[in-house]
Every structure is written in C-alpha cells, then in structure tokens.
Design an enzyme around this catalytic site. Structure first.
Site, PDB file in Angstrom:
ATOM      1  N   CYS A 131       0.833  -1.209   0.000  1.00 49.70           N
ATOM      2  CA  CYS A 131       0.000   0.000   0.000  1.00 49.70           C
ATOM      3  C   CYS A 131       0.868   1.260   0.000  1.00 49.70           C
ATOM      4  O   CYS A 131       1.518   1.556  -0.974  1.00 49.70           O
ATOM      5  CB  CYS A 131      -0.976  -0.042   1.169  1.00 49.70           C
ATOM      6  N   HIS A 132       0.906   2.031   1.106  1.00 47.27           N
ATOM      7  CA  HIS A 132       1.816   3.171   1.176  1.00 47.27           C
ATOM      8  C   HIS A 132       3.213   2.743   1.609  1.00 47.27           C
ATOM      9  O   HIS A 132       4.147   3.555   1.573  1.00 47.27           O
ATOM     10  CB  HIS A 132       1.279   4.238   2.138  1.00 47.27           C
ATOM     11  N   GLU A 162      -6.436   6.917  -3.724  1.00 49.06           N
ATOM     12  CA  GLU A 162      -6.400   8.110  -2.866  1.00 49.06           C
ATOM     13  C   GLU A 162      -7.698   8.914  -3.041  1.00 49.06           C
ATOM     14  O   GLU A 162      -8.282   9.410  -2.057  1.00 49.06           O
ATOM     15  CB  GLU A 162      -5.207   9.013  -3.211  1.00 49.06           C
TER      16      GLU A 162
END
Length: 223
Positions: A131-132, A162
C-alpha cells in the site's frame, strides 16, 4: 528460525491534519498471519521507538485483524517498538513495511532505516512493502550510489485509490507519482484489486487487499 523486521511509522496523523492515522492495522496483521503460519519470528521497529500508532483496529468481520491485535505478544511489540538506533540488521531475513498514511511523513525520507535496508538488500535480504509501504523504499540508496528502486518494477497505493479514500488533498505527496519517477517501472490494476509484484528480492503490493498476498510472497522468497 527466520525473522522479519517490520518498521512502522511514529507519525500519528494524516499528513499535517489532526486526523488519527499511523500504520493501517490490517496491512500489518494479514501479512503477519502468513509469516506466523510459516513459523517466522518478527520484531517491530520505528524511528523513535516506543508505542506506535495504529488505525483500522476496529474493522468488523475481520477476524485475522482482531485476533492478532488482541494477541499479547503482538501488543507487547507494537507498544514497545525498537528504535532504529538499536537494530542489528544482520538478525533479519526480510524487511516488511506495512502501509498507512503515517509513513509518508517519516519513513519515506528516513535515512537511518534506508541505510539498514540497503545493507540488508546487498547482503541478500528480501524487502517487501504494501500500500503506502513502498514509500519507505524511496530513500534506499545502494553502495554504488543507485537508488534501490532505479532497477525495480513496483506497485503501491494509486492515485485513484487516494481519490476513492478521500485523502488526495491531505497526503504529504502522491505515492504513485513518486514511485513512477523513482522506480524503473510502476504498475497498477483497478482500484482495490489484489496486485503484487515480485522483482527479484523486492516485493510490493498495491493496496490493503494485497497484504495477505505480500505475506505469502515473503514466505515464498525465504523458503
């Protein structure tokens, strides 16, 4: 016994806002379940050490998340993370960066973890993120001066995700753009679909849905 280092963020909000944030719990717990099922041990570390902020801890119907979050051994590790200054990177077979927006504000530019990760990779270690989490791969620079990602194909949380999540206006930077500018190749699939890229010893997953598959990929890479 194989052992995995899990660096997590100390940053408890979404960017500069006051929205509670940190590490997104399901990305940590679903990958961790795969590591535990394979018999691996793990340590949780952070830049400053101490209690690390988590969110996504109260998701209904996620039994894996609930089970691990209430495990005493896990609680002990997440509430007493090892400061980066005390990490001996030779103790670990892999590094796994779970996501959450918090790390965009610290791990994505932290040189201490980046240096440990570069050493780990050059000694044959596996580096994974979801993910991030791939944001933490951005500052990793190898001993020849090249960025780790310069020769790697990766994925990570997308611009579309996002927007869907309502965070596009509050994030410190757009991860997709930074990965696309740094990595040899950035790829993605439809929002919220499972997607994992394994490029030699670098493993990345696009979103929360991909966390379990990243855990499986780490196990496959180490077995």
């Amino acid at each position: 016994m194989k052992k995995v280092l899990i660096p997590v963020t100390n940053h408890a909000t979404l960017g500069e806002t006051d929205q509670a944030n940190g590490t997104y719990a399901p990305e940590l717990t679903h990958a961790l379940r795969e590591l535990q099922s394979a018999g691996y041990d793990y340590d949780i570390a952070s830049i400053k050490g101490g209690k690390a902020p988590l969110y996504g801890t109260d998701i209904e119907g996620d039994s894996v998340n609930t089970e691990i979050l209430t495990d005493e051994a896990f609680q002990n590790r997440i509430n007493n993370t090892i400061p980066v200054s005390q990490i001996n990177i030779d103790d670990y077979d892999a590094i796994f960066y779970p996501g959450g927006f918090g790390l965009l504000s610290d791990l994505s530019s932290n040189e201490d973890f980046a240096a440990l990760a570069a050493t780990h990779y050059e000694q044959g270690g596996v580096i994974a993120a979801v993910c991030h989490g791939p944001g933490a791969l951005l500052p990793i620079t190898l001993s020849n001066g090249d960025k780790l990602l310069a020769s790697k194909s990766v994925t990570g949380f997308t611009r579309e995700e996002e927007i869907d999540f309502g965070t596009i206006g509050d994030i410190p930077f757009l991860l997709e753009e930074s990965l696309a500018r740094t990595a040899a190749q950035y790829s993605k699939v439809q929002p919220w679909q499972e997607f994992v890229i394994v490029d030699e010893r670098v493993i990345t997953g696009q979103n929360p849905t991909s966390a379990q598959a990243v855990g499986k990929a780490i196990v496959a890479a180490l077995s």
